[in-house]
Enzyme design. Structure first.
Site: not given
Lengths: 223, 223, 223, 223
Positions: B94, B112, B114, B135, B185
């Protein structure tokens, strides 16, 4: 379990009185509990506790599961700040809303949750959430297992403080309810002390969750 | 709470500066938090944190809930490795994706996830996830409760690094968004610091979860 | 972190070698982890770990989240018991099933989960579970994000040991799979070591969960 | 692990015998476990344990996840209180219901859960919950994987104590069942000791949860 020795020890390590320290720690612990339940993610939600003539509240916009005793605001019964944590922390925007339940209902603690269960429950009904014949209703003071439990739903507003008037009016118009739902937002729940507020909140959330499942399974909520 | 004594103690047991040690510990703690939320199972997901001119990142393919401070990579602001854990550990795939958010948005932390909520949310829409009048949108900087919150969705690629170009372009074309969804993903989320990145991620995940439930209950997402 | 001093200390308090003690502790810790994930409730499920020429396994019918290092069986690579906890504890009924994955696939660890996600996934398909284009597939060795991931499903039997033959045959006939689903029961998953077995199990369970949600939302699993 | 030294230490800090202290601690620990599983929110649910000729029970209306060893009631086998915590605490309303399972089935522990899974399961059937061909049935004594597992459902009453007669009759009429469901309320589960009661409860709850999911996915429960 709490010996004089332990109290003395607390005094040394905390700038607060033992009673204040204890309430602050309880408030932090309950916020962690509510985060684990999904009621206080994204810095939202939380609980405020009244102890004598002091009301303890969390700051605005902070991670509720990471609160420390020294982060807490203390208010008097009129809502004036009497102790503040400094360090740029601001009082929760919920403060005026919490005060309504303290004043109108003589609450001992007020809780705000935005659990997905609560937010979704507001989408299943128009003016009020209704469910019937559920045992968990009995955990909410004044309700029996065969009553219809009703929670009024108010419309959400752009700013949390703008909810004050409709919350005030709705609390007054629904003397039997210990909670008010806010559309697509969450729920305010109170009780005579923190234990009852937490019990009420757990029972309401259970009923909101059950209602969602029942709808998915095609089961009537008011059978 | 942090006395000179405690800092001194940290120095003795860690090969890192107190500030580096603290950031490494925070990163590990947040990864455990995200694992518990279901955002980082199967060695995936995680968070990267910027501290001054250093960027802290986890290795690739390791169990994120079992990270230790000594497992972390440190990069400079151009993405060059300045400290590495050795022991055969490789930088997260990443990394280049995280760098886009750091550079284009001046992010202080990039996350990140998933989560099944995020992955499923990408299947409900074509080019972008959209929800309205919730909200929890207010927890994402720049959004009010009555706005339509939009998160762009990019198509997944065979290798994570191949996402770089479309992520780069999508971040630039969606200046209001603090997140990009990747089809089937997950999601990349950032904020000005780790607290805001985490808050954003919790709010987005809440909205993805709510969207799935609303669809199941036949409730419009943009009412 | 592990100094000679600490190892020495372990020797004193444990009747096992430091390496054996460590594997036993790891096995107990992982079982607690899997209980929290809902994979090992009701005394079911668990993990077995190979360390050198020893295979560690939990007893049958005990609460997996409450295992202690001294409760563990040790087998040789032919499946003969070389150390047993005594106290009336019996080897897990899964033992012969675990041995298949050790022998046929040279696994380093084998995991059994009866998560509701896994059990439900077996009801969505006939001969094999299939899903496509999900990023989490990449966490299973040999699969890319755009492949069709397949997990064979065998029929359940009255006694766990009766699964041995069909499991043996199915493992042999599906060389690409690192898991076998058992109808209305759960899943067996393995990997080259405990880390990969756990990673595989988390990825598979994620895919089983996502599949269930996708079905509910009317989304094709093989799009 | 329990040396004479440790037992001695317990004696000093507890007003109870080591065995009584241990059972009290176990009861509190299990209640925390059940709270985490969602079986004991809102002060409801809990477990009672028989040890020799003593039966340990929690007080009524207290937060089950926050019980302390000194909060527990001790009853004799006829249901008479032999030790009470004082401080205004009252015996659980479930006490007479628990006593039925102790007397009629010679149970060693009785558990009450109001999990949403259990409450919802009572809405899917009329007189009894039925499921078939699920591996987890084997965790309930007397059932095989290919049997039809049946749990009788009794109608809820306004006060918990009013359930006594129908529970008594239903336990007697269903000698094979280790549980009785109560409509829109929850479930009573027992076993020959606390381990079996907990195992039974986990297996039943799993089956209730799976049943709900199967219904949503359009899968037959008795296929």
């Amino acid at each position: 379990m709490k010996s004089i020795l332990k109290e003395a020890k607390v005094k040394k390590t905390s700038p607060f009185s033992p009673s204040s320290q204890k309430t602050r720690e309880l408030l932090c612990e309950l916020c962690r509990n509510f985060y684990d339940l999904g009621w206080a993610s994204g810095t939202g939600g939380g609980i405020s506790i009244k102890d004598g003539d002091h009301i303890y509240m969390a700051p605005s916009g902070v991670q509720k599961e990471r609160l420390n005793p020294e982060d807490i605001f203390v208010l008097d019964l009129d809502g004036n700040i009497v102790e503040e944590p400094g360090r740029g922390l601001k009082l929760s925007q919920c403060a005026p809303l919490f005060m309504h339940a303290y004043k109108i209902r003589n609450a001992g603690a007020v809780l705000h949750s935005h659990s997905v269960n609560a937010a979704t429950a507001t989408m299943l009904f128009d003016k009020s959430f209704r469910i019937k014949n559920m045992e968990m209703q009995k955990g909410v003071e004044g309700y029996g297992a065969f009553d219809t439990l009703e929670v009024p739903i108010i419309e959400n507003t752009a700013y949390e403080c703008e909810l004050a008037d409709s919350l005030d009016e709705t609390i007054k118009n629904n003397p039997k309810s210990h909670a008010v739902l806010v559309r697509r937002h969450g729920v305010y729940v109170w009780g005579k002390d923190w234990k009852q507020a937490k019990t009420h909140a757990e029972c309401y959330d259970y009923l909101f969750e059950a209602a969602g499942r029942m709808k998915q399974l095609g089961i009537s909520l008011e059978k």
